[in-house]
Design a protein around this motif. Structure first.
Motif, short mmCIF file in Angstrom:
data_model
loop_
_atom_site.label_atom_id
_atom_site.label_comp_id
_atom_site.label_asym_id
_atom_site.label_seq_id
_atom_site.Cartn_x
_atom_site.Cartn_y
_atom_site.Cartn_z
N SER A 150 0.86 -1.19 0.00
CA SER A 150 0.00 0.00 0.00
C SER A 150 0.88 1.23 0.00
CB SER A 150 -0.93 0.02 1.22
OG SER A 150 -0.18 0.15 2.42
N GLN A 151 0.35 2.33 -0.50
CA GLN A 151 1.08 3.59 -0.47
C GLN A 151 0.09 4.73 -0.28
OE1 GLN A 151 4.34 4.51 -3.23
NE2 GLN A 151 3.30 6.42 -3.74
N GLY A 152 0.44 5.65 0.61
CA GLY A 152 -0.42 6.81 0.85
C GLY A 152 -1.38 6.55 1.98
N ASN A 153 -0.86 5.99 3.07
CA ASN A 153 -1.72 5.61 4.18
C ASN A 153 -2.47 6.81 4.73
OD1 ASN A 153 -2.71 3.56 5.72
ND2 ASN A 153 -0.74 2.97 6.58
N ASP A 154 -3.79 6.73 4.73
CA ASP A 154 -4.59 7.71 5.44
C ASP A 154 -4.79 7.18 6.86
OD1 ASP A 154 -6.56 5.79 5.46
OD2 ASP A 154 -7.66 6.63 3.77
N PRO A 155 -5.58 7.82 7.71
CA PRO A 155 -5.70 7.36 9.09
C PRO A 155 -6.08 5.89 9.22
CG PRO A 155 -6.65 9.53 8.90
CD PRO A 155 -6.29 9.11 7.50
N TRP A 156 -6.84 5.34 8.29
CA TRP A 156 -7.19 3.93 8.36
C TRP A 156 -6.46 3.11 7.30
CZ3 TRP A 156 -11.15 7.63 8.80
CH2 TRP A 156 -11.71 7.73 10.08
N GLY A 157 -5.95 3.76 6.26
CA GLY A 157 -5.21 3.04 5.24
C GLY A 157 -6.05 2.32 4.22
N ARG A 158 -7.36 2.30 4.42
CA ARG A 158 -8.17 1.46 3.54
C ARG A 158 -8.30 2.04 2.13
NH1 ARG A 158 -12.40 3.41 7.24
NH2 ARG A 158 -13.66 4.98 6.18
N ASP A 159 -8.01 3.30 1.96
CA ASP A 159 -8.14 3.92 0.64
C ASP A 159 -6.78 4.24 0.02
OD1 ASP A 159 -11.00 3.94 0.68
OD2 ASP A 159 -10.85 5.52 2.17
N SER A 160 -5.75 3.55 0.49
CA SER A 160 -4.42 3.72 -0.07
C SER A 160 -4.31 3.03 -1.42
CB SER A 160 -3.37 3.11 0.88
OG SER A 160 -3.49 3.62 2.18
N TRP A 161 -3.32 3.43 -2.19
CA TRP A 161 -3.02 2.74 -3.44
C TRP A 161 -2.46 1.35 -3.16
CZ3 TRP A 161 -4.27 4.37 -8.22
CH2 TRP A 161 -4.63 5.71 -8.37
N SER A 162 -2.79 0.40 -4.01
CA SER A 162 -2.22 -0.94 -3.92
C SER A 162 -1.16 -1.11 -5.01
CB SER A 162 -3.33 -1.98 -4.12
OG SER A 162 -3.71 -2.03 -5.49
N TYR A 163 -0.73 -2.35 -5.18
CA TYR A 163 0.24 -2.68 -6.22
C TYR A 163 -0.29 -2.36 -7.62
CZ TYR A 163 -2.39 -6.61 -8.08
OH TYR A 163 -3.35 -7.37 -8.71
N TYR A 164 -1.61 -2.39 -7.77
CA TYR A 164 -2.26 -2.37 -9.09
C TYR A 164 -1.84 -1.18 -9.95
CZ TYR A 164 -6.25 -1.91 -12.34
OH TYR A 164 -7.05 -1.77 -13.45
N GLY A 165 -1.93 0.02 -9.39
CA GLY A 165 -1.63 1.21 -10.18
C GLY A 165 -0.19 1.23 -10.68
N PHE A 166 0.71 0.66 -9.88
CA PHE A 166 2.13 0.73 -10.22
C PHE A 166 2.52 -0.17 -11.39
CE2 PHE A 166 1.69 2.05 -5.85
CZ PHE A 166 2.51 3.17 -5.78
N ILE A 167 1.78 -1.25 -11.62
CA ILE A 167 2.16 -2.16 -12.70
C ILE A 167 1.46 -1.87 -14.02
CG2 ILE A 167 2.65 -3.99 -11.02
CD1 ILE A 167 0.10 -5.44 -12.16
N LEU A 168 0.57 -0.87 -14.04
CA LEU A 168 -0.18 -0.60 -15.26
C LEU A 168 0.70 -0.42 -16.51
CD1 LEU A 168 -3.02 1.74 -13.90
CD2 LEU A 168 -3.27 -0.61 -14.75
N PRO A 169 1.83 0.30 -16.43
CA PRO A 169 2.65 0.43 -17.63
C PRO A 169 3.22 -0.91 -18.12
CG PRO A 169 3.27 2.07 -16.00
CD PRO A 169 2.37 1.09 -15.32
N PHE A 170 3.28 -1.88 -17.22
CA PHE A 170 3.88 -3.17 -17.56
C PHE A 170 2.84 -4.19 -18.02
CE2 PHE A 170 6.52 -0.98 -14.47
CZ PHE A 170 7.76 -1.00 -15.10
N ILE A 171 1.57 -3.77 -18.06
CA ILE A 171 0.52 -4.61 -18.65
C ILE A 171 -0.19 -3.84 -19.77
CG2 ILE A 171 0.15 -6.11 -16.65
CD1 ILE A 171 -2.22 -4.38 -15.86
N GLU A 172 0.60 -2.97 -20.42
CA GLU A 172 0.15 -2.23 -21.60
C GLU A 172 -1.01 -1.28 -21.30
OE1 GLU A 172 -0.64 -5.11 -24.63
OE2 GLU A 172 1.48 -5.68 -24.83
N GLN A 173 -0.95 -0.65 -20.13
CA GLN A 173 -1.98 0.32 -19.74
C GLN A 173 -1.32 1.65 -19.35
OE1 GLN A 173 -5.22 -0.10 -20.04
NE2 GLN A 173 -5.00 -2.22 -20.75
N THR A 174 -0.40 2.11 -20.19
CA THR A 174 0.33 3.34 -19.90
C THR A 174 -0.59 4.55 -19.84
OG1 THR A 174 2.32 2.45 -20.94
CG2 THR A 174 2.21 4.84 -20.65
#
Length: 318
Positions: free
Chosen positions: A77-101
């Motif tokens: 996760s990245q961008g922990n808010d007070p509960w962390g439940r709305d943080s970014w996961s791995y998903y957004g980071f790999i988009l360029p590597f699955i042809e979703q630039t």
């Protein structure tokens, strides 16, 4: 008087099927269909499972390509808010590597993914075919107001062998102390951290997306840290309920309701089993990039050992 030698004219009589004969033929056809249908369904499911395997292999390859580029895996996760439940996961980071630039370029990792219609872009709300196992036809968008709605996908990463907090001090479930998986909250692991061996450490597996959704569910929200992972505390397709800070209503089919809600909002306490609609088990990608079909009857100790990246335990046959 000449005898009459004219032969009688023989007329062919066309005889149709009787009602009884038609009923017999229909019955035979019905029996044949009944015999063939399971075989056809099995062949179709085998093809769907193969496609699911290939898609998971591409996700594992994307993780490796990310690691080759940045010398580390994406964060749990990245961008922990007070509960962390709305943080970014791995998903957004790999988009360029699955042809979703193009989708990736819309993202702003300095903001949470949820809470504003403009946050998260298409990555938050669009169903991405490469993230959907064809055996699960219930993929939908959550029932929520637009700024909190997410599309639900199937491929999730391993947070460890107890709960999502496996890499932190708050990792005890029912007296069992967990160890970190390849993904933990607010940290980035390196492949070298898998001291148990890449072929003995889980990277990615599957989750079932619910047929009915409460607002902000924790299941299949692959874009959001709260719903982007699984743990190996429970075996694949476990009979025991998942434990999440927000419960899904119904997993569909014979699964029915499979959730117990936490009394608090600690998403890190989530205990979510790998689940699929494949008969007998789930697909799972290991940290070496290989994909295996893991039986739901796997020994629970072996499964937990696969979930930890550095527990020092020997993984048995499975």
């Amino acid at each position: 008087m000449q005898p009459n030698t004219t032969l009688p004219i023989l007329r062919s009589v066309r005889r149709g099927f009787t009602l009884v004969e038609l009923l017999v033929v229909i019955a035979i056809i019905g029996v044949l269909i009944a015999l063939l249908l399971p075989a056809v369904q099995q062949a179709r499911e085998a093809a769907r499972r193969m496609q699911c395997t290939n898609q998971m292999r591409q996700i594992a390859l994307a993780q490796h390509n990310f690691h080759d580029t940045f010398r580390e895996l994406p964060p749990g996760s990245q961008g922990n808010d007070p509960w962390g439940r709305d943080s970014w996961s791995y998903y957004g980071f790999i988009l360029p590597f699955i042809e979703q630039t193009a989708m990736y370029e819309q993202l702003d990792f300095t903001n949470k993914i949820n809470g504003n219609i403009g946050w998260g872009g298409d990555a938050r709300i669009n169903l991405l075919e490469t993230m959907i196992c064809p055996s699960d036809d219930t993929n939908i968008q959550e029932e929520a107001v637009p700024e909190w709605r997410n599309a639900l996908h199937n491929y999730v990463v391993c947070y460890g062998d107890s709960n999502y907090n496996s890499g932190t001090p708050w990792n005890v479930v029912d007296g069992y102390t967990g160890t970190a998986g390849m993904f933990v909250p607010e940290k980035r692991a390196k492949l070298r951290d898998a001291t148990d061996g890449l072929s003995n450490t889980l990277l990615v597996s599957e989750i079932i997306t619910p047929t009915q959704q409460d607002v902000w569910s924790s299941m299949g929200r692959t874009q959001v840290a709260m719903g982007a992972g699984f743990t190996t505390y429970l075996t694949p397709n476990a009979d025991a309920n998942d434990r999440t800070n927000r419960c899904h209503t119904n997993l569909g089919g014979a699964m029915g309701a499979k959730c117990t809600q936490h009394a608090d909002w600690d998403w890190g306490a989530n205990v979510v089993a790998a689940r699929s609609w494949h008969t007998g088990g789930v697909n799972a990608a290991l940290a070496d990039g290989s994909v295996r079909f893991v039986s739901e009857t796997i020994n629970v100790t072996t499964w937990r050992n696969l979930g930890g990246r550095s527990d020092g335990q020997v993984v048995g046959d499975y």
